[in-house]
Motif scaffolding. Structure first.
Motif, PDB file in Angstrom:
ATOM      1  N   ARG A   1      21.741   4.493  55.165  1.00  0.00           N
ATOM      2  CA  ARG A   1      21.279   3.929  53.709  1.00  0.00           C
ATOM      3  C   ARG A   1      22.284   4.129  52.689  1.00  0.00           C
ATOM      4  N   VAL A   2      22.766   5.324  52.527  1.00  0.00           N
ATOM      5  CA  VAL A   2      23.635   5.603  51.301  1.00  0.00           C
ATOM      6  C   VAL A   2      25.056   5.367  51.548  1.00  0.00           C
ATOM      7  N   GLN A   3      25.278   4.884  52.936  1.00  0.00           N
ATOM      8  CA  GLN A   3      26.985   4.583  52.838  1.00  0.00           C
ATOM      9  C   GLN A   3      27.036   3.161  52.727  1.00  0.00           C
TER      10      GLN A   3
ATOM     11  N   TYR B   1      22.675  -0.632  49.152  1.00  0.00           N
ATOM     12  CA  TYR B   1      21.728   0.298  48.817  1.00  0.00           C
ATOM     13  C   TYR B   1      22.279   1.629  47.810  1.00  0.00           C
ATOM     14  N   TRP B   2      23.456   2.044  48.062  1.00  0.00           N
ATOM     15  CA  TRP B   2      23.874   3.210  47.279  1.00  0.00           C
ATOM     16  C   TRP B   2      24.155   2.739  45.861  1.00  0.00           C
ATOM     17  N   ARG B   3      24.484   1.417  45.573  1.00  0.00           N
ATOM     18  CA  ARG B   3      24.770   1.029  43.926  1.00  0.00           C
ATOM     19  C   ARG B   3      23.415   1.241  43.347  1.00  0.00           C
ATOM     20  N   PRO B   4      22.386   0.648  43.519  1.00  0.00           N
ATOM     21  CA  PRO B   4      20.913   0.990  42.861  1.00  0.00           C
ATOM     22  C   PRO B   4      20.942   2.436  42.803  1.00  0.00           C
ATOM     23  N   ALA B   5      21.105   3.188  43.776  1.00  0.00           N
ATOM     24  CA  ALA B   5      20.670   4.768  43.807  1.00  0.00           C
ATOM     25  C   ALA B   5      21.502   5.441  42.775  1.00  0.00           C
ATOM     26  N   LEU B   6      22.832   5.193  42.783  1.00  0.00           N
ATOM     27  CA  LEU B   6      23.825   5.662  41.790  1.00  0.00           C
ATOM     28  C   LEU B   6      23.491   5.363  40.352  1.00  0.00           C
ATOM     29  N   ALA B   7      23.095   4.016  40.332  1.00  0.00           N
ATOM     30  CA  ALA B   7      22.720   3.633  38.867  1.00  0.00           C
ATOM     31  C   ALA B   7      21.503   4.553  38.332  1.00  0.00           C
ATOM     32  N   CYS B   8      20.506   4.878  39.376  1.00  0.00           N
ATOM     33  CA  CYS B   8      19.321   5.782  39.134  1.00  0.00           C
ATOM     34  C   CYS B   8      19.960   7.090  38.704  1.00  0.00           C
ATOM     35  N   VAL B   9      20.704   7.497  39.450  1.00  0.00           N
ATOM     36  CA  VAL B   9      21.344   9.112  39.229  1.00  0.00           C
ATOM     37  C   VAL B   9      21.994   9.103  37.859  1.00  0.00           C
ATOM     38  N   ALA B  10      22.672   7.988  37.631  1.00  0.00           N
ATOM     39  CA  ALA B  10      23.351   7.968  36.107  1.00  0.00           C
ATOM     40  C   ALA B  10      22.336   7.869  35.078  1.00  0.00           C
TER      41      ALA B  10
ATOM     42  N   SER C   1      29.076  14.405  48.599  1.00  0.00           N
ATOM     43  CA  SER C   1      27.971  15.711  47.996  1.00  0.00           C
ATOM     44  C   SER C   1      26.977  15.168  47.137  1.00  0.00           C
ATOM     45  N   CYS C   2      27.411  14.234  46.347  1.00  0.00           N
ATOM     46  CA  CYS C   2      26.529  13.205  45.491  1.00  0.00           C
ATOM     47  C   CYS C   2      25.424  12.452  46.487  1.00  0.00           C
ATOM     48  N   LYS C   3      25.834  11.954  47.330  1.00  0.00           N
ATOM     49  CA  LYS C   3      24.796  11.317  48.434  1.00  0.00           C
ATOM     50  C   LYS C   3      23.805  12.198  49.089  1.00  0.00           C
ATOM     51  N   ALA C   4      24.484  13.415  49.325  1.00  0.00           N
ATOM     52  CA  ALA C   4      23.732  14.520  49.997  1.00  0.00           C
ATOM     53  C   ALA C   4      22.814  14.799  49.030  1.00  0.00           C
ATOM     54  N   GLY C   5      23.106  14.978  47.865  1.00  0.00           N
ATOM     55  CA  GLY C   5      22.169  15.680  46.615  1.00  0.00           C
ATOM     56  C   GLY C   5      20.812  14.722  46.650  1.00  0.00           C
ATOM     57  N   VAL C   6      21.265  13.263  46.507  1.00  0.00           N
ATOM     58  CA  VAL C   6      20.044  12.434  46.503  1.00  0.00           C
ATOM     59  C   VAL C   6      19.294  12.447  47.618  1.00  0.00           C
TER      60      VAL C   6
END
Length: 279
Positions: free
Chosen positions: A134-136, A140-149, A216-221
């Protein structure tokens, strides 16, 4: 003539049971929807919608089924209880499925304590293959990254000194996305001085880059997803027990109503036999 006064009773019983069951089910849908909204917008910033969406969908379907049952009870729809029980069975199976699936894909994980530091660090390889995929995938990762930011987890620790990192704990997202791995070593120019973890090369001190593209960021999510989902599982189990109890009561009421109607029809046939009875 005696049965003519008692004949509507099974229908009234069914409608009363539908009303009470739908009231309880309506109340049970509130924590399901609330849990989905908390995952989507909570301060924990889960930032992964794979488990939020099904939970919200089930909650709203439970709500709609309850409202439909109320309508059926108010208008004395005799087959409403049967449809209600069928819908409840499907909802129990769906909620059970999403709960088991969530536990299966969030199994494993957990952080590794950094020696001499109060926080943990996380590795993406510790999580299930399904979550890793999912995170690779970029979509899927782009909206998750936007959420993190958007969660502003990193700006909260932007002014920290090295002493703060020795004294204060970090959330999984802060640990994975807002700093390089603790094992990284850099020279005066900020360049790694020896072959190291790939995340050490992905790190950039710019506020808009940081370690957002690090594993590590993907693992943190994923760790935040795992923790939040395990908390939600407790609520899911409670709601499942309530829904199963409601479904069992509804089945008993339906069986009793059918039995009462059958006995009433048999009694009616004896009082008013068919035209060919004496033949």
């Amino acid at each position: 003539m005696h049965y003519s006064h008692s004949h509507p009773y099974p229908h009234r019983l069914s409608n009363t049971v539908i009303g009470y069951l739908n009231l309880v089910t309506l109340l049970a849908s509130i924590p399901i929807i609330g849990a989905g909204l908390w995952l989507a917008n909570g301060s924990a910033a889960t930032c992964e919608s794979a488990l939020q969406a099904p939970l919200l969908a089930i909650g709203f379907v439970v709500l709609l089924v309850s409202l439909a049952g109320f309508i059926g009870a108010c208008y004395h729809v005799t087959w409403a209880l049967w449809l209600y029980l069928l819908a409840m069975l499907l909802l129990v199976v769906a909620l059970l499925g999403i709960t088991v699936f969530g536990l299966a894909v969030t199994a494993g994980g957990g952080g590794r304590q950094v020696p001499g530091r109060p926080y943990q660090e996380f590795r993406i390889t510790d999580y299930s293959a399904w979550l890793q995929k999912r995170v690779q995938v970029d979509r899927y990762w782009r909206p998750a990254l936007a959420c993190v930011a958007g969660s502003r987890a990193c700006p909260r620790i932007a002014a920290w000194t090295p002493l703060d990192y020795l004294q204060h704990s970090l959330t999984p997202i802060q640990s994975g996305c807002c700093k390089p791995p603790t094992s990284c070593t850099y020279n005066q120019g900020g360049m790694p001085i020896e072959p190291q973890d790939e995340d050490c090369y992905r790190w950039n001190n710019a506020p808009g880059i940081l370690c957002y593209q690090c594993d590590s960021c993907k693992a943190g999510v994923l760790e935040q997803v795992r923790r939040d989902w395990h908390n939600i599982t407790i609520l899911n189990v409670i709601v499942l027990v309530v829904l199963i109890a409601i479904y069992t009561c509804g089945c008993c009421a339906f069986r009793n109503a059918r039995r009462a109607e059958s006995e009433g029809l048999n009694r009616m046939s004896k009082i008013n036999p068919r035209w060919d009875y004496f033949w």
